[in-house]
Design a protein around this motif. Structure first.
Motif, mmCIF file in Angstrom:
data_model
loop_
_atom_site.group_PDB
_atom_site.id
_atom_site.type_symbol
_atom_site.label_atom_id
_atom_site.label_comp_id
_atom_site.label_asym_id
_atom_site.label_seq_id
_atom_site.Cartn_x
_atom_site.Cartn_y
_atom_site.Cartn_z
ATOM 1 N N LEU A 202 0.195 6.467 -1.063
ATOM 2 C CA LEU A 202 0.413 5.920 0.274
ATOM 3 C C LEU A 202 0.288 7.081 1.257
ATOM 4 O O LEU A 202 1.005 8.078 1.116
ATOM 5 C CB LEU A 202 1.793 5.276 0.353
ATOM 6 C CG LEU A 202 2.238 4.705 1.703
ATOM 7 C CD1 LEU A 202 1.280 3.627 2.192
ATOM 8 C CD2 LEU A 202 3.654 4.146 1.602
ATOM 9 N N ARG B 49 -2.547 2.466 2.170
ATOM 10 C CA ARG B 49 -2.339 2.461 0.717
ATOM 11 C C ARG B 49 -3.694 2.531 0.035
ATOM 12 O O ARG B 49 -4.501 1.594 0.152
ATOM 13 C CB ARG B 49 -1.567 1.232 0.274
ATOM 14 C CG ARG B 49 -1.145 1.294 -1.182
ATOM 15 C CD ARG B 49 -0.150 0.192 -1.525
ATOM 16 N NE ARG B 49 1.137 0.349 -0.890
ATOM 17 C CZ ARG B 49 2.105 1.149 -1.310
ATOM 18 N NH1 ARG B 49 1.915 1.902 -2.365
ATOM 19 N NH2 ARG B 49 3.265 1.188 -0.672
ATOM 20 N N GLN C 196 13.177 4.998 6.534
ATOM 21 C CA GLN C 196 11.982 4.271 6.108
ATOM 22 C C GLN C 196 12.397 3.010 5.363
ATOM 23 O O GLN C 196 13.082 3.073 4.345
ATOM 24 C CB GLN C 196 11.112 5.147 5.204
ATOM 25 C CG GLN C 196 9.800 4.478 4.795
ATOM 26 C CD GLN C 196 8.992 5.307 3.832
ATOM 27 O OE1 GLN C 196 9.540 6.011 2.991
ATOM 28 N NE2 GLN C 196 7.668 5.231 3.939
ATOM 29 N N GLY D 125 8.550 1.200 2.182
ATOM 30 C CA GLY D 125 7.139 1.533 2.275
ATOM 31 C C GLY D 125 6.546 1.448 3.667
ATOM 32 O O GLY D 125 5.346 1.664 3.842
ATOM 33 N N GLY D 126 7.379 1.147 4.665
ATOM 34 C CA GLY D 126 6.891 1.113 6.034
ATOM 35 C C GLY D 126 6.822 2.504 6.632
ATOM 36 O O GLY D 126 7.027 3.500 5.938
ATOM 37 N N ALA D 127 6.521 2.581 7.897
ATOM 38 C CA ALA D 127 6.424 3.882 8.558
ATOM 39 C C ALA D 127 7.799 4.508 8.717
ATOM 40 O O ALA D 127 8.741 3.856 9.158
ATOM 41 C CB ALA D 127 5.777 3.714 9.932
ATOM 42 N N PHE E 20 0.260 8.681 5.171
ATOM 43 C CA PHE E 20 0.752 8.521 6.528
ATOM 44 C C PHE E 20 0.184 9.597 7.437
ATOM 45 O O PHE E 20 0.180 10.779 7.090
ATOM 46 C CB PHE E 20 2.281 8.629 6.580
ATOM 47 C CG PHE E 20 2.996 7.448 6.013
ATOM 48 C CD1 PHE E 20 3.537 7.512 4.737
ATOM 49 C CD2 PHE E 20 3.156 6.287 6.753
ATOM 50 C CE1 PHE E 20 4.202 6.423 4.201
ATOM 51 C CE2 PHE E 20 3.818 5.189 6.239
ATOM 52 C CZ PHE E 20 4.348 5.256 4.947
ATOM 53 N N PHE F 209 5.012 8.184 13.263
ATOM 54 C CA PHE F 209 4.175 7.893 12.109
ATOM 55 C C PHE F 209 3.325 6.648 12.330
ATOM 56 O O PHE F 209 3.737 5.704 13.010
ATOM 57 C CB PHE F 209 5.040 7.661 10.866
ATOM 58 C CG PHE F 209 5.561 8.915 10.244
ATOM 59 C CD1 PHE F 209 6.706 9.526 10.721
ATOM 60 C CD2 PHE F 209 4.913 9.488 9.156
ATOM 61 C CE1 PHE F 209 7.194 10.695 10.146
ATOM 62 C CE2 PHE F 209 5.397 10.644 8.570
ATOM 63 C CZ PHE F 209 6.541 11.250 9.070
ATOM 64 N N GLY F 210 2.154 6.655 11.696
ATOM 65 C CA GLY F 210 1.370 5.448 11.595
ATOM 66 C C GLY F 210 1.958 4.530 10.526
ATOM 67 O O GLY F 210 2.892 4.902 9.811
ATOM 68 N N ALA F 211 1.390 3.333 10.416
ATOM 69 C CA ALA F 211 1.936 2.316 9.510
ATOM 70 C C ALA F 211 1.625 2.604 8.046
ATOM 71 O O ALA F 211 2.215 1.972 7.163
ATOM 72 C CB ALA F 211 1.400 0.945 9.893
#
Lengths: 117, 112
Positions: A88, A113, B37, B40-42, A90, A108-110
């Motif tokens: 993942l 994946r 967090q 698994g999100g930002a 970022f 941060f960006g979303a």
């Protein structure tokens, strides 16, 4: 809306097929960075950039390239992806690049994946 | 080497107070920050300490002791939505003053 935008959000690819993950921010931030997140390992820095045309390696740069031709964009390039780059990813940016406390406030960006088969 | 240590998991009940500790060993130090967090999100920024002492932001507080290379995040009046991973991060000197090193994260589970 102030944000960091990454694309693609999800990608499945095969070993050796070059890919680029784009990152764009609309906050006029000088500092941008890429991280990868793997279970149990937290966020590890891949590359960062203090400003246009200024980039440097983070802790896990092997297999990745970056460029910073414009202030708002910081793409991550995988020239020949391998399965161990499944992760993942970022992108993040911050307003200051010095000792100022603002340098600690990352947006941060979303996340993207990536799966490499 | 450079390292940040924090507990891997913490469990608490709704309405309680929980403290997440972070100890660090880095070649330089320009501040300790905390990020949240969800699944698994930002990651999102919570708090920053550049100097020793306590910083308070609503239900969240963060503390730093530079002499002990130690800090903590304090969450009060826990709510179910606080269930998330929490990362401490230190800005290290490294090759420049811009390496932000993250801990491996603490998974907080808030139970009814």
């Amino acid at each position: 809306e102030a944000q960091v935008t990454q694309n693609p959000r999800y990608l499945i690819t095969v070993t050796g097929k070059k890919l680029t993950v784009t990152c764009s921010q609309n906050m006029n931030h000088e500092y941008m960075s890429w991280y990868r997140q793997d279970p149990g390992l937290g966020l590890r820095q891949i590359y960062y950039s203090m400003n246009v045309e200024v980039t440097d390696k983070g802790d896990v740069p092997e297999g990745y390239k970056v460029s910073r031709k414009e202030k708002r964009n910081f793409p991550l390039i995988l020239e020949s992806p391998s399965p161990n780059q499944t992760s993942l990813y970022f992108c993040a940016s911050s307003f200051y690049s010095g000792k100022n406390s603002g340098a600690n406030v990352l947006t941060f960006g979303a996340g993207s994946r990536l799966t490499v088969l | 080497g450079q390292s940040l240590e924090q507990p891997s998991e913490v469990t608490a009940v709704e309405g309680a107070i929980v403290q997440i500790n972070c100890t660090y060993q880095t070649s330089g130090f320009y501040g300790l920050s905390w990020y949240q967090q969800h699944d698994g999100g930002a990651p999102t920024f919570l708090s920053y300490n550049g100097l020793d002492g306590l910083e308070e932001t609503g239900r969240f507080s963060s503390f730093l002791s530079r002499s002990d290379s130690y800090g903590y995040l304090l969450l009060q009046e826990l709510q179910m939505k606080d269930s998330a991973s929490y990362f401490c991060a230190v800005r290290d000197r490294g090759g420049a003053t811009n390496k932000l090193i993250f801990g491996t994260g603490t998974l907080l589970a808030v139970q009814p």
